[in-house]
Design an enzyme around this catalytic site. Structure first.
Site, PDB file in Angstrom:
ATOM      1  N   ASP A   1     -29.013  -3.196  15.948  1.00 33.26           N
ATOM      2  CA  ASP A   1     -29.123  -1.877  14.654  1.00 33.26           C
ATOM      3  C   ASP A   1     -27.771  -1.473  14.692  1.00 33.26           C
ATOM      4  OD1 ASP A   1     -29.030  -0.796  17.405  1.00 33.26           O
ATOM      5  OD2 ASP A   1     -31.141   0.156  17.194  1.00 33.26           O
TER       6      ASP A   1
ATOM      7  N   ASP B   1     -39.924   7.663  22.028  1.00 40.51           N
ATOM      8  CA  ASP B   1     -41.098   7.609  21.182  1.00 40.51           C
ATOM      9  C   ASP B   1     -41.706   6.274  20.892  1.00 40.51           C
ATOM     10  OD1 ASP B   1     -39.212   6.468  19.553  1.00 40.51           O
ATOM     11  OD2 ASP B   1     -39.168   7.716  17.937  1.00 40.51           O
TER      12      ASP B   1
ATOM     13  N   HIS C   1     -39.794   3.420  20.422  1.00 40.74           N
ATOM     14  CA  HIS C   1     -39.042   2.283  19.394  1.00 40.74           C
ATOM     15  C   HIS C   1     -38.522   1.457  19.933  1.00 40.74           C
ATOM     16  CE1 HIS C   1     -35.449   5.425  19.153  1.00 40.74           C
ATOM     17  NE2 HIS C   1     -35.063   4.370  20.113  1.00 40.74           N
TER      18      HIS C   1
ATOM     19  N   GLU D   1     -39.030   2.717  14.467  1.00 42.27           N
ATOM     20  CA  GLU D   1     -39.836   4.076  14.818  1.00 42.27           C
ATOM     21  C   GLU D   1     -40.969   3.877  14.788  1.00 42.27           C
ATOM     22  OE1 GLU D   1     -37.820   6.032  16.321  1.00 42.27           O
ATOM     23  OE2 GLU D   1     -36.285   7.016  15.244  1.00 42.27           O
TER      24      GLU D   1
HETATM   25  C1  F6R Z   1     -30.224   0.689  20.464  1.00 42.95           C
HETATM   26  C2  F6R Z   1     -31.403   0.472  20.499  1.00 42.95           C
HETATM   27  C3  F6R Z   1     -32.575   1.569  20.703  1.00 42.95           C
HETATM   28  C4  F6R Z   1     -32.251   2.122  22.159  1.00 42.95           C
HETATM   29  C5  F6R Z   1     -33.215   3.183  22.257  1.00 42.95           C
HETATM   30  C6  F6R Z   1     -32.926   3.880  23.868  1.00 42.95           C
HETATM   31  O1  F6R Z   1     -29.494  -0.476  20.000  1.00 42.95           O
HETATM   32  O2  F6R Z   1     -31.822  -0.248  19.940  1.00 42.95           O
HETATM   33  O3  F6R Z   1     -33.631   1.040  20.854  1.00 42.95           O
HETATM   34  O4  F6R Z   1     -32.271   1.048  23.091  1.00 42.95           O
HETATM   35  O5  F6R Z   1     -32.970   4.371  21.738  1.00 42.95           O
HETATM   36  O6  F6R Z   1     -31.682   4.355  23.959  1.00 42.95           O
HETATM   37  P1  F6R Z   1     -31.184   4.658  25.475  1.00 42.95           P
HETATM   38  O7  F6R Z   1     -30.812   3.375  26.161  1.00 42.95           O
HETATM   39  O8  F6R Z   1     -29.708   5.281  25.227  1.00 42.95           O
HETATM   40  O9  F6R Z   1     -31.975   5.676  26.083  1.00 42.95           O
END
Ligand code: F6R
Length: 260
Positions: A66, A135, A137, A142
């Site tokens: 992403d 949440d 995702h 989301e």
């Molecule tokens: C980032 C991504 C997100 C993160 C998620 C957890 O490329 O795809 O899904 O993996 O927001 O973020 P962290 O690892 O910072 O807790």
């Protein structure tokens, strides 16, 4: 779905072992890279193996999950730059071998379609590293995301923007509102999913991912439908798992040669 409960450093070694085995067996493998905190220890371990154990990515390719929309090209939190800093520049990927969706494209839907085509032209992702949001995702799919979604523009939830404010000087107003993200169906097309989650803040999302009903409300639950999904969690992230004892027993009795 395999659930492994272990300390964070061990989880990173296990994920690195899977990448290591794949890339040594198939040097032109296609990797999927996540941003955020969760994979950082994995990237440290891969960089160490590159430096000390001859692990080479020279023929491999990688696709990011992403990207934020609208961050200036040089912004340190632009995911393209984060991936460059955290892993790409520390190993020996060939120039252009690591790709991400273009969050600054004039035509964002066209950039999303081009990204899907690039992944498909590469033969698809062999091993996708994932984190999970509080949440539920994965990538930036989301709650409410279509379980059949492909790369597209999404609006970040208030929760995700608050969670990510730590990367933007704790100022939530500086966190972009939109992103381009691989869809859930895009992620499900990868041949092996390896998700890492640590800390109590992820416990509910991990419980839903592994044990909840499959639902767009907790997008990561679609991983229950994947034939080869590995969930690597520490004790805190595992603290709400109903079947934690069973997952521990299962992993303890798994033959060492089997890998993830
Ligand atoms: C980032 C991504 C997100 C993160 C998620 C957890 O490329 O795809 O899904 O993996 O927001 O973020 P962290 O690892 O910072 O807790």
């Amino acid at each position: 779905m395999e659930v492994v409960i272990a300390p964070a450093t061990r989880l990173a070694e296990l994920a690195a072992d899977a990448v290591d085995a794949l890339v040594r067996a198939r040097p032109d493998a296609v990797l999927g890279l996540a941003t955020g905190s969760s994979p950082l220890k994995v990237y440290d371990e891969l960089a160490r193996r590159h430096e000390q154990e001859g692990l080479s990515f020279a023929q491999a390719r990688a696709f990011m999950l992403d990207e934020y929309v609208g961050l200036p090209a040089e912004h340190p939190e632009r995911y393209r730059n984060v991936i460059e800093t955290e892993i790409a520049s520390r190993v020996d990927f060939a120039p252009g071998a690591v790709q991400g969706p273009d969050g600054n494209a004039e035509d964002l839907p066209a950039a999303c379609a081009a990204y899907e085509a690039a992944i498909s032209d590469a033969g698809g992702v062999d091993l996708q590293i994932l984190g999970i949001g509080t949440d539920g995702h994965i990538a930036f799919n989301e709650p409410g995301s279509s379980l059949a979604s492909r790369t597209r523009i999404k609006t970040l939830t208030a929760q995700t923007r608050e969670d990510n404010a730590r990367f933007f000087g704790d100022d939530v107003d500086r966190v972009p509102r939109h992103c381009l993200t691989q869809g859930l169906a895009t992620i499900m097309s990868a041949r092996h999913l390896v998700l890492l989650a640590t800390g109590k803040g992820k416990a509910e999302a991990v419980h839903q991912l592994v044990e909840g009903p499959i639902s767009a409300l907790w997008p990561a639950t679609i991983m229950q439908m994947h034939p080869h999904a590995t969930v690597l969690v520490d004790d805190a992230a595992a603290s709400r798992l109903q079947l934690a004892d069973y997952y521990r027993q299962t992993y303890a009795s798994k033959p060492g040669w089997q890998g993830l």
